[in-house]
Write an enzyme that holds these catalytic residues in place. Structure first.
Site, short mmCIF file in Angstrom:
data_model
loop_
_atom_site.label_atom_id
_atom_site.label_comp_id
_atom_site.label_asym_id
_atom_site.label_seq_id
_atom_site.Cartn_x
_atom_site.Cartn_y
_atom_site.Cartn_z
N HIS A 466 -124.36 21.44 88.94
CA HIS A 466 -125.67 20.83 89.18
C HIS A 466 -126.65 21.88 89.64
O HIS A 466 -126.26 22.92 90.18
CB HIS A 466 -125.60 19.65 90.15
CG HIS A 466 -124.97 19.93 91.46
ND1 HIS A 466 -125.57 20.69 92.43
CD2 HIS A 466 -123.79 19.54 91.98
CE1 HIS A 466 -124.79 20.75 93.49
NE2 HIS A 466 -123.70 20.07 93.24
N HIS A 509 -122.94 26.80 101.04
CA HIS A 509 -123.85 27.92 100.82
C HIS A 509 -124.45 28.44 102.11
O HIS A 509 -124.38 27.80 103.17
CB HIS A 509 -124.95 27.56 99.81
CG HIS A 509 -126.01 26.63 100.34
ND1 HIS A 509 -127.35 26.86 100.16
CD2 HIS A 509 -125.94 25.49 101.03
CE1 HIS A 509 -128.06 25.89 100.71
NE2 HIS A 509 -127.23 25.04 101.24
N GLU A 515 -133.34 24.95 106.60
CA GLU A 515 -133.33 23.59 106.07
C GLU A 515 -133.25 22.56 107.19
O GLU A 515 -132.26 22.50 107.90
CB GLU A 515 -132.13 23.40 105.14
CG GLU A 515 -132.01 24.45 104.05
CD GLU A 515 -130.70 24.30 103.28
OE1 GLU A 515 -129.95 23.35 103.57
OE2 GLU A 515 -130.44 25.13 102.41
N TYR A 524 -125.71 9.84 103.16
CA TYR A 524 -125.89 11.09 102.41
C TYR A 524 -124.53 11.54 101.87
O TYR A 524 -123.54 11.52 102.60
CB TYR A 524 -126.50 12.14 103.33
CG TYR A 524 -126.75 13.47 102.68
CD1 TYR A 524 -127.64 13.58 101.62
CD2 TYR A 524 -126.09 14.62 103.12
CE1 TYR A 524 -127.87 14.81 101.02
CE2 TYR A 524 -126.33 15.84 102.53
CZ TYR A 524 -127.21 15.93 101.48
OH TYR A 524 -127.45 17.15 100.88
N HIS A 539 -130.02 23.39 109.37
CA HIS A 539 -129.21 24.51 108.94
C HIS A 539 -130.16 25.69 108.79
O HIS A 539 -130.89 25.79 107.81
CB HIS A 539 -128.47 24.17 107.64
CG HIS A 539 -127.59 22.96 107.78
ND1 HIS A 539 -127.75 21.83 107.03
CD2 HIS A 539 -126.58 22.71 108.65
CE1 HIS A 539 -126.85 20.93 107.41
NE2 HIS A 539 -126.14 21.43 108.39
N HIS A 545 -123.25 26.22 105.54
CA HIS A 545 -123.07 24.78 105.68
C HIS A 545 -122.64 24.20 104.34
O HIS A 545 -122.62 24.90 103.33
CB HIS A 545 -124.35 24.09 106.19
CG HIS A 545 -125.56 24.39 105.36
ND1 HIS A 545 -126.24 25.59 105.43
CD2 HIS A 545 -126.20 23.66 104.41
CE1 HIS A 545 -127.25 25.57 104.59
NE2 HIS A 545 -127.25 24.41 103.94
FE LIG Z 1 -128.38 23.64 102.32
#
Ligand SMILES: [Fe+2]
Length: 613
Positions: A466, A509, A515, A524, A539, A545
């Site tokens: 994705h 990542h 973020e 979520y 993050h 994370h």
């Molecule tokens: Fe992220």
């Protein structure tokens, strides 16, 4: 029946106790009317509709005079009613911009008569408007009303937020949830709108004299010399120029609203953080006092960076107005609904909508459905705009037509008022004697806007893997470095997951961007537990994370049939600048001490032997 005493007092309106209008006894004409001014669709829907008792039907008349919505009773009617000692009951509807704490106004014509009727306490005070609290004890429950009196006892048209006259050239905004009267569709369009016919000059910006005696004034959202495609300004035609909406400033403190740079010495921002929803308290909080800064980034004085806030709002701003010279505000409601009465029009927002209030625009916030909670991204830098779609083409993601800007609405209200200004991270107050929301007509492309997040058309994986989460960017605010945003506003909404042989949740990542996420509703996918509606997570720059153990195991072993990710709506404020926690975020807000542990149980699957495991 012996009537109890009647009383009229001057003072601030409190609250309407009973939605009923009581007729007065005497032979003199009395006008009962509503100050609340309807929005477009309610233009011909009176604020007060009279419901006469049997036998009075023919002697009661009602006249609606445009925006004023005046109910009108003939003297004979009153005389007749007085003889019978009868009251008239009325249905009262409250319109914009009034919140629950506002009363529908009663205007009593012929003040001398009214004074006699009510005990002589009404007086004329010249041209100045006077707000009164009118309390009537009259064979009925206590009724309290607010009204304005003007010289010559005339109700001044447009004394509250007016409706739009809706000329045929103006349009309403249609969406999937129906037509929205009072809004114009489009993002960054060159809009034009007028609340009184002919108020907007045509073919020029600065006539020698404006219609209605209005002042022409430009509000510049970009430098005069900004390139044409990025140049934003709006011409306003207003009752008073903005210089009349400020006097001397006095510094005030809003201790929970912080601006960058703000790096508390004893707060560590290095870490993965997550918060439960900040709870409401018993404290009465307005848009200003209820703002709770969670993080700051960049520097407000150099117009780079942002702050993230939670708002907790229970009370409307009354005779109180605000603007931020520092920032535009991106507002993401999570609970309750709010009304933004702005210089350029009235805008209502509820969860699953967002709104942008431009830098420098004066407004007040009323609670339509409270308590209200939500998230705010305060953008110190260049304005939000729609991201380039690149090869995606001309459609999908956020489409311009789904954004809505309010039509012109104004107040001609003369009451002691306060304007609060956020300027370079500080707050200042100035006192004025009238409402600053007095723009009768405007044209331009610098205006408030709202957007229904359910109209966001996501684009994503259709075979395997994705794309980066930037594929879900709704709005982006540039930083000056191409492709590196000061802020991206990213939406994770319900969507189909169809990718084959793919780990479908967001991958693990580390990111140079910082973020901050918030959950509007639902669950979520990368965090089945712990990230709940109203909650937030952070993050920060270069902190790793990704999915927690449950999400990883579930996604690694799931049968990869097409699957609808439903009941989910989260967002991200992503910035190129590291986000620093405020003391509120670190010490008062419900920070989850154990968030870091969500990755604790991830196992080592590697044993040196080949094979998918
Ligand atoms: Fe992220």
């Amino acid at each position: 029946m012996q009537r109890p005493p009647q009383h009229v007092g001057f003072g601030r309106v409190k609250r309407i106790h009973e939605r009923r209008v009581i007729a007065l006894r005497d032979g003199t004409q009395i006008v009962i009317g509503g100050l609340p001014l309807p929005r477009q669709s309610e233009m011909f829907d009176p604020a007060i509709s009279f419901v006469p008792r049997p036998g009075n039907e023919t002697s009661l008349s009602q006249a609606v005079h445009g925006a004023a919505d005046l109910g009108f009773m003939h003297p004979c009617t009153l005389a007749n009613l007085a003889c019978r000692e009868t009251t008239i009951e009325a249905k009262v509807k409250q319109h914009a911009p009034f919140g629950a704490q506002h009363a529908v106004a009663v205007l009593v014509d012929l003040l001398k008569f009214a004074g006699g009727c009510f005990g002589g306490l009404i007086e004329e005070i010249g041209q100045e408007a006077l707000q009164i609290e009118l309390v009537v004890f009259h064979c009925a429950p206590l009724v309290s009303y607010k009204t304005n009196y003007y010289k010559r006892n005339r109700f001044r048209k447009g004394a509250e937020m007016t409706s739009h006259t809706k000329p045929s050239t103006m349009i309403t905004a249609a969406t999937t949830s129906g037509t929205h009267p009072g809004y114009m569709p489009g993002f960054g369009n060159d809009f034009e709108t007028e609340a009184l016919p002919g108020a907007l000059p045509q073919g020029m910006n600065s006539p020698q004299k404006c219609n209605y005696g209005l002042y022409g004034e430009q509000l510049s959202g970009t430098a005069f010399t900004a390139p044409s495609h990025a140049n934003e300004r709006t011409w306003c035609y207003r009752i008073r120029p903005s210089v009349k909406h400020s006097g001397r400033y006095a510094r005030i403190d809003l201790p929970y609203w912080k601006s960058a740079p703000h790096i508390p010495k004893d707060v560590t921002s290095l870490g993965q953080y997550r918060w439960d929803p900040v709870p409401h308290s018993d404290e009465k909080l307005t848009w200003l006092t209820g703002m709770r800064t969670m993080t700051t980034a960049g520097d407000v004085n150099t117009q780079v960076g942002m702050a993230s806030h939670i708002y907790l709002v229970t009370d409307s701003m009354v005779d109180s107005y605000f603007y931020s010279a520092d920032s535009e505000l991106l507002i993401v409601p999570q609970e309750g609904s709010l009304r933004f009465c702005t210089e350029l029009g009235v805008m209502d927002i509820a969860p699953q909508e967002i709104a942008i209030i431009p830098r420098g625009l004066v407004y007040r916030v009323e609670v339509l459905d409270g308590p209200a909670r939500g998230f705010v991204c305060e953008n110190y830098g260049q304005k939000f705009h729609l991201p380039s779609r690149g090869p995606i083409g001309a459609n999908c993601m956020a489409n311009r037509r789904d954004f809505k800007t309010p039509v012109a609405a104004f107040e001609d209200r003369e009451v002691p008022s306060t304007v609060t200004i956020k300027w370079c991270g500080q707050f200042h107050e100035t006192k004025i004697g009238h409402s600053p929301l007095d723009v009768v007509a405007w044209h331009g492309n610098y205006a408030p806007v709202k957007y229904d997040l359910n109209t966001y058309c996501p684009v994503g994986a259709v075979l395997f893997d994705h794309p980066d989460p930037s594929i879900f960017t709704v709005l982006t605010a540039p930083s000056g470095v191409e492709g590196t945003a000061n802020i991206d506003f990213v939406l994770f909404r319900d969507r189909w997951m169809v990718a084959e042989d793919t780990f479908r949740p967001p991958w693990y990542h580390k990111n140079i961007m910082s973020e901050l996420m918030g959950n509007i509703h639902g669950q979520y996918d990368a965090k089945p537990k712990g990230f709940v509606p109203g909650g937030m997570s952070l993050h920060n720059m270069m902190l790793p994370h990704g999915p927690d153990r449950n999400a990883f195991e579930g996604a690694s072993n799931a049968e990869l049939a097409p699957h609808k990710l439903d009941n989910t709506m989260s967002f991200m404020f992503e910035t190129r600048f590291p986000q620093h926690l405020t003391e509120f975020a670190a010490k008062e807000a419900p920070l989850q001490d154990d968030y870091i542990d969500c990755w604790e149980s991830l196992e080592k699957n590697f044993d040196g032997t080949p094979g998918k495991k």
